[in-house]
Design an enzyme around this catalytic site. Sequence first.
Site, PDB file in Angstrom:
ATOM      1  N   HIS A 101      54.304  84.992  98.976  1.00 54.91           N
ATOM      2  CA  HIS A 101      54.831  84.269  99.644  1.00 54.91           C
ATOM      3  C   HIS A 101      54.724  83.619 101.144  1.00 54.91           C
ATOM      4  CE1 HIS A 101      58.429  85.082  98.982  1.00 54.91           C
ATOM      5  NE2 HIS A 101      58.790  85.348  99.803  1.00 54.91           N
ATOM      6  N   MET A 102      53.784  83.168 102.201  1.00 59.03           N
ATOM      7  CA  MET A 102      53.652  82.905 103.272  1.00 59.03           C
ATOM      8  C   MET A 102      55.023  81.642 103.642  1.00 59.03           C
ATOM      9  SD  MET A 102      50.770  81.087 105.902  1.00 59.03           S
ATOM     10  CE  MET A 102      49.805  82.930 105.531  1.00 59.03           C
TER      11      MET A 102
END
Length: 116
Positions: A101-102
């Site tokens: 995940h960013m």
Amino acid sequence: MADETIFSKIIRREIPAEIVFQDELVTAFKDISPRTPTHVLIIPNSVIPTCNDISAEHEPALGRMFTVAAKIAKEQGIAEDGYRLIMNCNSHGGQEVYHIHMHLLGGKPLGPMLSV
Ligand code: AMP
């Protein structure tokens, strides 16, 4: 196939989350425990456990993650002042959820890049 996490349930809308964007490659939703006024997580719809597991086949989704991050930053009104994109990998990186995940973080000055 890699093990699913709670993020797969969010993608399939089986558990509540404040989804701000979704298409065939990625999903973006507000972090449940925001560290900054704007804190959005952008994730690929397919499970990639860590950044170590990224391969060429994932490039379309990874590219889309950046496109969507820029779009959401504009929508949230933080693009001009600026923001930070972070991806944590494994224990030394502080990764808690093993579905890459960013983090899109902004809405205030964020200070130095790392506190070590
Ligand atoms: P990381 O430490 O990079 O693995 O970050 C995981 C992030 O996921 C943390 O910022 C958590 O607050 C966030 N998180 C965990 N569960 C949820 C959830 N159900 N909905 C939204 N964000 C979540």
